[in-house]
Design an enzyme around this catalytic site. Structure first.
Site, PDB file in Angstrom:
ATOM      1  N   ASN A 400      28.221  86.705  39.836  1.00 55.24           N
ATOM      2  CA  ASN A 400      27.027  85.911  40.054  1.00 55.24           C
ATOM      3  C   ASN A 400      26.948  85.452  41.511  1.00 55.24           C
ATOM      4  OD1 ASN A 400      24.856  84.229  39.964  1.00 55.24           O
ATOM      5  ND2 ASN A 400      25.496  83.099  38.163  1.00 55.24           N
ATOM      6  N   ASP A 401      27.817  84.482  41.892  1.00 58.02           N
ATOM      7  CA  ASP A 401      27.742  83.940  43.261  1.00 58.02           C
ATOM      8  C   ASP A 401      27.778  85.037  44.318  1.00 58.02           C
ATOM      9  OD1 ASP A 401      27.812  81.493  42.086  1.00 58.02           O
ATOM     10  OD2 ASP A 401      29.901  81.056  42.592  1.00 58.02           O
ATOM     11  N   VAL A 402      28.598  86.072  44.078  1.00 58.95           N
ATOM     12  CA  VAL A 402      28.800  87.084  45.124  1.00 58.95           C
ATOM     13  C   VAL A 402      27.579  87.986  45.301  1.00 58.95           C
ATOM     14  CG1 VAL A 402      31.296  87.053  44.752  1.00 58.95           C
ATOM     15  CG2 VAL A 402      29.921  88.785  43.598  1.00 58.95           C
ATOM     16  N   ALA A 442      29.974  78.415  41.791  1.00 61.33           N
ATOM     17  CA  ALA A 442      29.340  77.438  42.682  1.00 61.33           C
ATOM     18  C   ALA A 442      28.263  76.628  41.974  1.00 61.33           C
ATOM     19  CB  ALA A 442      28.755  78.137  43.907  1.00 61.33           C
TER      20      ALA A 442
END
Ligand code: NAP
Length: 473
Positions: A400-402, A442
């Site tokens: 997700n965050d990446v 995050a």
């Protein structure tokens, strides 16, 4: 000069054995630098540690029963913890182990301070601790205490016992700099006055600064913190190696300290963070708390396993982007099977690895290697990012965050500045996660979910890929 005399007094065989263990540790680090040689590297490291511990036991030869009991208890606990721990909880375990290294350094320092004669650091003429030993002791307990309290906070954050969001104290830079300056000043003063109050004030302030340095670090910067604490634990061990006149500890501590520092630097570069700002404790981390923000309902498209199987088998190239969710559901084996089926249909398959995907450095590489994915299909971010725009399908599995483009544009995002995999540039994005509500580490929403070229595949990663494989067959 007692230290040098003591070191010189180490018998030649023991010095050679320590040298051999140092060489084995260096070879271990070399092995760990690539997934293909990492098992061998681990083995060499274990042999090196066995040589070092056996040499120390034979060299000192006293209290063997007590030491054996302690090794049996500690080793037993470590063995059970390492066997039981899930791969996804590894960072917490590493943080917990670092805290023990820090605590051990503090305890050795306190013991040496209270009984300097037993440690060979007493100047018998003056009745005080040797000046050089005071510096080693002061630095050793300071770094050890910082490592301990910092690692405890990192453990609590990673384990979810404490919010992962940055905790920003007012005037924290002034407090941190003031505390650090006081510690450095007191270590210098300790050379002229080895009173108890000086020693224990250094220790107490260091416990406090370890806590203060880690609480403001949150969201995406945690991986850097874990490797930084790894580095600190090495320097604490090296400082104690001087106090204990143990060359193996000095060598090993220096290796851990420097390799941890290099890893932190590499991770900072990968995350586009300034090394100084992270070690200074959340400098520049003014981003709002990662609480997910306000979620606005937006339209999105849902697809099925059959849709995904059809689209991918029609593609020329599929780039698979694995993340933490793949690790949680242990989908790597069935994912490799899916890749093999696609290749059999003439589709080019590549895996794109973000440097902080998952929960520890190299997490995705380890899992893909475990599933026998060929190394030449696995690409680092900088080697593959330009390819998304010419790729038919980006298959995001549990990441997700990446992949979050907010890192490129939204200055208020906790991941702002972190380089990301440009999955949104692919013709079609298949985004696999369990629900629309779930956020990444995050804690922020991801615009890719709502883009026209995105199809959400909602479900457990392993189950969904199993269904895709069934549909392909
Ligand atoms: P991520 O941002 O944490 O996202 C993981 C995604 O997986 C979530 O969207 C989650 O959504 C989904 N998921 C969880 N369980 C799943 C399952 N069983 N099946 C399918 N999907 C599942 O992960 P990432 O993109 O890999 O990014 C890593 C993050 O961790 C970064 O922020 C990084 O800074 C941080 N971090 C990294 C390290 C390191 O060293 N690599 C260490 C500490 C922290 P649902 O809940 O909706 O399923």
């Amino acid at each position: 000069m007692a230290d040098l005399h003591e070191l010189a007094a180490t018998p030649a065989w023991a010095a050679l054995a320590y040298l051999a263990s140092g060489v084995l540790f260096i070879l271990a680090l070399r092995g760990l630098s690539s997934p293909g040689t990492s098992r061998q590297g681990n083995r060499l490291g274990m042999i090196g540690m066995l040589v070092a511990v056996a040499t120390t036991l034979v060299l000192h030869g006293t209290g063997l029963i007590q030491i054996s009991i302690a090794i049996a208890i500690g080793g037993g606990l470590g063995f059970v913890a390492a066997r039981k721990i899930a791969m996804t909880d590894m960072p917490q375990l590493v943080a917990a182990f670092h805290s023990l290294v820090g605590l051990a350094a503090v305890l050795v320092g306190v013991a040496a301070f209270l009984n300097p004669q037993a440690f060979g650091i007493l100047d018998t003429q003056t009745g005080h601790i040797h000046n050089v030993s005071r510096i080693e002791l002061g630095l050793g307990v300071a770094i050890g205490a910082i490592t301990f309290s910092g690692s405890v906070i990192a453990f609590l954050k990673l384990n979810g016992n404490m919010s992962g969001a940055p905790i920003m104290l007012p005037a924290r830079h002034v407090i941190n700099l003031g505390t650090l300056a006081a510690i450095i000043g007191l270590v210098a003063y300790f050379v002229t006055d080895d009173s108890r109050w000086v020693f224990f004030t250094i220790t107490a302030l260091s416990f406090v600064i370890g806590f203060l340095l880690i609480i403001p670090i949150g969201g995406a910067d945690m991986p850097v913190v874990v490797s930084m604490l790894n580095s600190y634990s090495g320097w604490a061990a090296a400082a104690m190696g001087f106090t204990l006149h143990n060359t193996a500890m000095i060598i090993t501590g220096a290796l851990v300290g420097s390799s941890g520092a290099i890893l932190s630097y590499i991770m900072c570069k990968a995350m586009n963070r300034s090394f100084i700002s992270v070690i200074a404790g959340g400098f520049g981390g003014e981003a709002p708390a990662a609480d997910g923000g306000e979620r606005v309902e937006r339209p999105w498209k849902r697809g099925s396993a059959d849709d995904a199987a059809f689209l991918m088998s029609q593609a020329e190239q599929v780039i698979i982007v694995p993340g933490y969710g793949m690790a949680v559901s242990q989908a790597q084996h069935v994912l490799r099977e899916m890749g093999d089926l696609l290749k059999a249909e003439g589709v080019r398959v590549k895996y794109a690895i973000h440097p902080v995907a998952g929960r520890m450095p190299g997490h995705m590489n380890v899992l893909l290697a475990e599933a026998n994915v060929s190394y030449d299909e696995v690409y680092e971010l900088e080697d593959i990012n330009s390819e998304f725009s010419q790729t038919d399908i980006a298959f995001v599995i549990g990441a997700n965050d990446v992949t979050n483009p907010a890192a490129k544009t939204d200055k208020t995002s906790p991941i702002y500045g972190m380089p990301i995999l440009d999955v949104e540039k692919a013709k079609t994005v298949l985004f696999l996660k369990r629900s629309m509500g779930g956020v990444g580490y995050a804690g922020v929403d991801n615009d890719v979910f709502y883009m026209d070229n995105t199809m959400m595949l909602l479900g457990d990663a392993k189950k969904m890929v199993e269904e895709i494989v069934k549909s392909m067959k």
